[in-house]
Design a protein around this motif. Structure first.
Motif, short mmCIF file in Angstrom:
data_model
loop_
_atom_site.label_atom_id
_atom_site.label_comp_id
_atom_site.label_asym_id
_atom_site.label_seq_id
_atom_site.Cartn_x
_atom_site.Cartn_y
_atom_site.Cartn_z
N LYS A 71 -3.45 -25.31 -3.08
CA LYS A 71 -3.21 -26.14 -1.89
C LYS A 71 -1.71 -26.30 -1.61
CE LYS A 71 -7.49 -28.80 -2.04
NZ LYS A 71 -8.09 -30.13 -2.25
N TYR A 72 -0.92 -26.43 -2.68
CA TYR A 72 0.54 -26.53 -2.51
C TYR A 72 1.08 -25.24 -1.90
CZ TYR A 72 0.02 -30.24 -6.07
OH TYR A 72 -0.36 -31.33 -6.79
N GLU A 73 0.60 -24.11 -2.39
CA GLU A 73 1.09 -22.81 -1.92
C GLU A 73 0.61 -22.47 -0.51
OE1 GLU A 73 0.38 -19.72 -4.79
OE2 GLU A 73 1.90 -20.52 -6.16
N ARG A 74 -0.47 -23.11 -0.08
CA ARG A 74 -0.97 -22.87 1.28
C ARG A 74 -0.55 -23.97 2.24
NH1 ARG A 74 -6.81 -22.79 1.06
NH2 ARG A 74 -6.63 -23.84 -0.94
N ASN A 75 0.32 -24.86 1.79
CA ASN A 75 0.85 -25.94 2.60
C ASN A 75 -0.24 -26.89 3.11
OD1 ASN A 75 3.14 -27.28 3.58
ND2 ASN A 75 2.96 -26.33 5.60
N ILE A 76 -1.24 -27.07 2.29
CA ILE A 76 -2.32 -28.00 2.62
C ILE A 76 -2.06 -29.36 1.99
CG2 ILE A 76 -4.79 -28.47 2.25
CD1 ILE A 76 -5.23 -25.43 2.43
N SER A 77 -1.36 -29.34 0.85
CA SER A 77 -1.08 -30.56 0.12
C SER A 77 0.35 -30.49 -0.43
CB SER A 77 -2.08 -30.69 -1.04
OG SER A 77 -1.86 -31.87 -1.77
N ILE A 78 0.91 -31.65 -0.75
CA ILE A 78 2.28 -31.72 -1.27
C ILE A 78 2.22 -32.40 -2.64
CG2 ILE A 78 4.58 -32.68 -0.91
CD1 ILE A 78 3.95 -32.72 2.09
#
Length: 115
Positions: free
Chosen positions: A35-42
């Motif tokens: 999710k971090y790498e897909r810019n879905i979560s930080i």
């Protein structure tokens, strides 16, 4: 924070970590890393700091794609030592700072006396 997601994926790949191996080292679930790498979560600041440490880059480099210290420190060996020193204990860091301060003070005094 789109640059963060791109930087994370690029730096992880450059270090040769799979998502699974990197997630394990960081202490997060591989789903979260994805999710971090897909810019879905930080990630939290704590997790981002662990990522930067494992990737051996500054948090600036990881988040913004630049290393502000690198723009002011030209000597790559010195920069590498400073980055490694960040992983020392607080007491060891204080010793490094004291040593460096004393060394720089001596160099300044030597230069002033030579004039």
């Amino acid at each position: 924070m789109d640059s963060f997601s791109n930087n994370l994926k690029e730096l992880r790949s450059q270090k040769g970590f799979s998502q699974e191996a990197f997630a394990k080292k960081v202490g997060v679930h591989v789903t979260n890393l994805s999710k971090y790498e897909r810019n879905i979560s930080i990630p939290s600041l704590e997790v981002a700091n662990r990522m930067a440490d494992i990737l051996e880059v500054s948090l600036d480099r990881l988040v913004h794609g630049e290393n502000k210290a690198q723009t002011t420190i030209d000597d790559q060996d010195l920069l590498s030592l400073f980055n490694k020193a960040q992983n020392l204990s607080d007491k060891q860091k204080e010793t490094v700072k004291d040593f460096l301060s004393a060394f720089v003070l001596k160099a300044d005094l030597t230069q002033k006396l030579a004039q």
